[in-house]
Design a protein around this motif. Structure first.
Motif, PDB file in Angstrom:
ATOM      1  N   ARG A 142      46.140 -10.313  -6.917  1.00 47.39           N
ATOM      2  CA  ARG A 142      45.743  -8.973  -7.342  1.00 47.39           C
ATOM      3  C   ARG A 142      46.915  -8.231  -7.992  1.00 47.39           C
ATOM      4  O   ARG A 142      46.750  -7.558  -9.016  1.00 47.39           O
ATOM      5  N   VAL A 143      48.094  -8.351  -7.384  1.00 42.58           N
ATOM      6  CA  VAL A 143      49.295  -7.721  -7.952  1.00 42.58           C
ATOM      7  C   VAL A 143      49.604  -8.330  -9.324  1.00 42.58           C
ATOM      8  O   VAL A 143      49.971  -7.617 -10.269  1.00 42.58           O
ATOM      9  N   LEU A 144      49.423  -9.633  -9.459  1.00 41.41           N
ATOM     10  CA  LEU A 144      49.631 -10.308 -10.742  1.00 41.41           C
ATOM     11  C   LEU A 144      48.677  -9.769 -11.799  1.00 41.41           C
ATOM     12  O   LEU A 144      49.077  -9.503 -12.947  1.00 41.41           O
ATOM     13  N   GLY A 145      47.426  -9.564 -11.432  1.00 39.15           N
ATOM     14  CA  GLY A 145      46.437  -9.030 -12.362  1.00 39.15           C
ATOM     15  C   GLY A 145      46.767  -7.619 -12.819  1.00 39.15           C
ATOM     16  O   GLY A 145      46.673  -7.289 -14.008  1.00 39.15           O
ATOM     17  N   ILE A 146      47.167  -6.767 -11.883  1.00 38.05           N
ATOM     18  CA  ILE A 146      47.537  -5.389 -12.208  1.00 38.05           C
ATOM     19  C   ILE A 146      48.744  -5.384 -13.153  1.00 38.05           C
ATOM     20  O   ILE A 146      48.788  -4.629 -14.132  1.00 38.05           O
ATOM     21  N   SER A 147      49.709  -6.235 -12.863  1.00 37.89           N
ATOM     22  CA  SER A 147      50.923  -6.307 -13.691  1.00 37.89           C
ATOM     23  C   SER A 147      50.591  -6.737 -15.110  1.00 37.89           C
ATOM     24  O   SER A 147      51.152  -6.204 -16.082  1.00 37.89           O
ATOM     25  N   LEU A 148      49.692  -7.698 -15.250  1.00 39.06           N
ATOM     26  CA  LEU A 148      49.319  -8.186 -16.580  1.00 39.06           C
ATOM     27  C   LEU A 148      48.614  -7.094 -17.376  1.00 39.06           C
ATOM     28  O   LEU A 148      48.847  -6.952 -18.585  1.00 39.06           O
ATOM     29  N   ARG A 149      47.758  -6.312 -16.718  1.00 39.74           N
ATOM     30  CA  ARG A 149      47.065  -5.227 -17.400  1.00 39.74           C
ATOM     31  C   ARG A 149      48.072  -4.250 -18.042  1.00 39.74           C
ATOM     32  O   ARG A 149      47.935  -3.854 -19.195  1.00 39.74           O
ATOM     33  N   ILE A 150      49.090  -3.909 -17.284  1.00 39.02           N
ATOM     34  CA  ILE A 150      50.093  -2.966 -17.770  1.00 39.02           C
ATOM     35  C   ILE A 150      50.945  -3.594 -18.867  1.00 39.02           C
ATOM     36  O   ILE A 150      51.240  -2.969 -19.892  1.00 39.02           O
ATOM     37  N   SER A 151      51.370  -4.855 -18.671  1.00 40.31           N
ATOM     38  CA  SER A 151      52.258  -5.504 -19.650  1.00 40.31           C
ATOM     39  C   SER A 151      51.578  -5.673 -20.997  1.00 40.31           C
ATOM     40  O   SER A 151      52.213  -5.501 -22.051  1.00 40.31           O
ATOM     41  N   LEU A 152      50.285  -5.990 -21.011  1.00 43.07           N
ATOM     42  CA  LEU A 152      49.570  -6.145 -22.278  1.00 43.07           C
ATOM     43  C   LEU A 152      49.459  -4.814 -23.010  1.00 43.07           C
ATOM     44  O   LEU A 152      49.596  -4.754 -24.245  1.00 43.07           O
ATOM     45  N   ALA A 153      49.224  -3.737 -22.262  1.00 42.51           N
ATOM     46  CA  ALA A 153      49.137  -2.418 -22.884  1.00 42.51           C
ATOM     47  C   ALA A 153      50.472  -2.028 -23.520  1.00 42.51           C
ATOM     48  O   ALA A 153      50.524  -1.540 -24.652  1.00 42.51           O
ATOM     49  N   VAL A 154      51.562  -2.264 -22.795  1.00 41.41           N
ATOM     50  CA  VAL A 154      52.890  -1.935 -23.312  1.00 41.41           C
ATOM     51  C   VAL A 154      53.225  -2.821 -24.518  1.00 41.41           C
ATOM     52  O   VAL A 154      53.754  -2.344 -25.529  1.00 41.41           O
ATOM     53  N   GLY A 155      52.939  -4.110 -24.416  1.00 42.33           N
ATOM     54  CA  GLY A 155      53.211  -5.027 -25.515  1.00 42.33           C
ATOM     55  C   GLY A 155      52.475  -4.638 -26.784  1.00 42.33           C
ATOM     56  O   GLY A 155      53.026  -4.742 -27.886  1.00 42.33           O
ATOM     57  N   PHE A 156      51.246  -4.156 -26.632  1.00 41.33           N
ATOM     58  CA  PHE A 156      50.457  -3.722 -27.793  1.00 41.33           C
ATOM     59  C   PHE A 156      51.106  -2.522 -28.483  1.00 41.33           C
ATOM     60  O   PHE A 156      51.201  -2.466 -29.713  1.00 41.33           O
ATOM     61  N   VAL A 157      51.570  -1.568 -27.697  1.00 40.01           N
ATOM     62  CA  VAL A 157      52.218  -0.369 -28.256  1.00 40.01           C
ATOM     63  C   VAL A 157      53.484  -0.751 -29.031  1.00 40.01           C
ATOM     64  O   VAL A 157      53.714  -0.269 -30.154  1.00 40.01           O
ATOM     65  N   PHE A 158      54.302  -1.645 -28.466  1.00 40.17           N
ATOM     66  CA  PHE A 158      55.539  -2.059 -29.127  1.00 40.17           C
ATOM     67  C   PHE A 158      55.237  -2.852 -30.403  1.00 40.17           C
ATOM     68  O   PHE A 158      55.944  -2.705 -31.408  1.00 40.17           O
ATOM     69  N   THR A 159      54.224  -3.684 -30.361  1.00 40.87           N
ATOM     70  CA  THR A 159      53.842  -4.447 -31.556  1.00 40.87           C
ATOM     71  C   THR A 159      53.428  -3.507 -32.678  1.00 40.87           C
ATOM     72  O   THR A 159      53.839  -3.663 -33.838  1.00 40.87           O
TER      73      THR A 159
END
Length: 451
Positions: A87-104
């Motif tokens: 569950r912690v892994l899933g939550i972390s991935l949700r946040i990392s993808l959002a941040v990665g999209f903004v930087f891209t």
């Protein structure tokens, strides 16, 4: 040496060696860019170095996110609660993808503006724009691979990251040579070629990670947990993960600001600093590996309820950090003449590099001790806010403030400015030792989770 100590050191070596190798491989990727672009010229090297600051900040966000998540997952690993870890892994991935999209998006739409944050030299900016636009494609790949591999580390699955980064290094170095210099019939792309090689290497990393996840039987990345929002776990995530994330952002922003300060002092200062930073990473690979092992071992031990044993382990890790810091300083001093001999630097950049390497040698001692204590010992027990406060005081209120005054008010020479910019790790030491001895970091933060 008694049996318990032998078991401890075997366990530590089994964790540290793969993580140190991973750190060394990551340095190898950066070194390949520095060495090959250093042959192209100072402008190409500076453009890559400053363009890479965007990824450096993004990387630190991902590292902060996963380091904070590992505070939870390592302790839940001690309880063998794999469902909560997923569950912690899933939550972390949700946040990392959002941040990665903004930087891209930012790197694709406003690359010249991003470059101007770090330098006002138009030639470097123009060389850095295509680099940013090409390498930005890989940010979302990294959002997945880094989160997955760092969570795997926290549950003692460290070999997969070594495999991923080894393959990535090979791909990156080979493609760097082909695209930068125009081998095998390809056009010579210079700095843009380095970016393309990096993007392809990170795509290869993603493919290997997805393959491993499909066969992983212990902890898996499950899409159903990417949107998971259970109240108590989200509360713990915010309490223990966000301070680490903000801490890494604060630190990463500080390092980017230091690069920007040096960037406004000329291309010679930028080129020298890019070599110094790669050397620092090389000197710190084992210390960073020990810090990672510390967080895993202590987190698991605390999660198992063995707090007295955790205190013993922490004392051993603290002693290791001192020895490794001194060794790292000696590595910096040893690399200095080699780098100045082989790299195509101007006489001014070579002069700066000589003295900046001396300064970095004692910086490494402080960084080794502070990293093992703050990132390893303190975070393993959920003490994630202390590092945030300490960086705010010593980095921003100390090193950066004094460095800006030295550069733009006192107008000191580049090596003297660098003395101030590299002072934060020394300023941290007394506070880190005090916190370590207080034992306020030693807490079991797990709770029973609902199904």
């Amino acid at each position: 040496m008694d049996r318990e100590k032998r078991q401890f050191y075997r366990m530590v070596i089994g964790l540290v060696l793969p993580m140190a190798l991973q750190n060394l491989i990551n340095v190898g990727v950066t070194s390949a860019d520095v060495i090959m672009l250093g042959k192209v010229g100072e402008t190409a090297l500076s453009a890559s170095s400053l363009g890479g600051q965007v990824y450096f900040i993004l990387n630190l966000i991902f590292f902060g996110l996963t380091s904070g998540a590992a505070v939870l997952t390592a302790q839940y690993w001690g309880k063998q609660d794999t469902k909560t870890i997923e569950r912690v892994l899933g939550i972390s991935l949700r946040i990392s993808l959002a941040v990665g999209f903004v930087f891209t998006l930012a790197a694709e739409l406003i690359p010249s503006w991003l470059m101007r944050i770090f330098t006002n030299e138009e030639e470097i900016i123009q060389a850095g724009v295509p680099y940013l636009r090409i390498v930005a494609v890989s940010y979302l790949f990294t959002a997945v691979t880094m989160v997955y591999l760092n969570i795997m580390r926290s549950v003692e699955k460290v070999i997969i990251a070594t495999v991923v980064y080894s393959v990535s290094l090979l791909v990156n170095v080979v493609l760097n040579a082909i695209f930068i210099f125009g081998l095998l019939g390809f056009p010579a792309m210079g700095v843009a070629g380095a970016a393309l090689a990096t993007a392809i290497a990170r795509f290869v990393e993603l493919v290997i990670v997805l393959w491993h996840n499909s066969r992983n039987k212990v902890v898996k990345l499950r899409l159903k947990y990417v949107g998971y929002r259970e109240k108590l776990l989200m509360k713990d995530f915010g309490r223990y993960v966000l301070p680490v994330l903000f801490n890494e952002l604060l630190w990463g922003g500080g390092m980017a600001t230091i690069s920007a300060i040096l960037g406004h002092l000329g291309s010679a200062a930028v080129a020298a600093n890019s070599v110094v930073q790669v050397t620092r990473q090389l000197a710190m690979v084992v210390s960073f590996g020990v810090a990672g092992a510390t967080a895993i071992v202590l987190g698991k031990t605390i999660g198992e309820g063995k707090e007295e044993l955790a205190r013993t382990y922490a004392r051993r890790f603290a002693r290791m950090s001192v020895v490794l810091g001194i060794a790292g300083g000696l590595v910096v001093l040893g690399v200095s003449p080699i780098a100045r001999h082989f790299l195509n630097l101007t006489p001014q950049a070579s002069h700066y590099l000589k003295y900046m390497m001396y300064i970095m040698s004692y910086f490494c001692v402080g960084q080794s001790i502070n990293t093992v204590l703050i990132v390893g010992v303190f975070r393993s027990g959920g003490d994630t806010r202390f590092g945030l406060v300490l960086d705010g005081i010593t980095l921003w209120g100390g090193a950066i403030l004094l460095g800006m005054i030295a550069a733009f008010v006192w107008k000191l020479s580049v090596p003297l400015v660098f003395v101030f910019l590299a002072s934060d790790e020394i300023l941290k030491l007394p506070f880190s030792f005090w916190r370590y001895r207080s034992l306020k970091w030693l807490k079991n933060i797990t709770r029973e989770q609902t199904s």
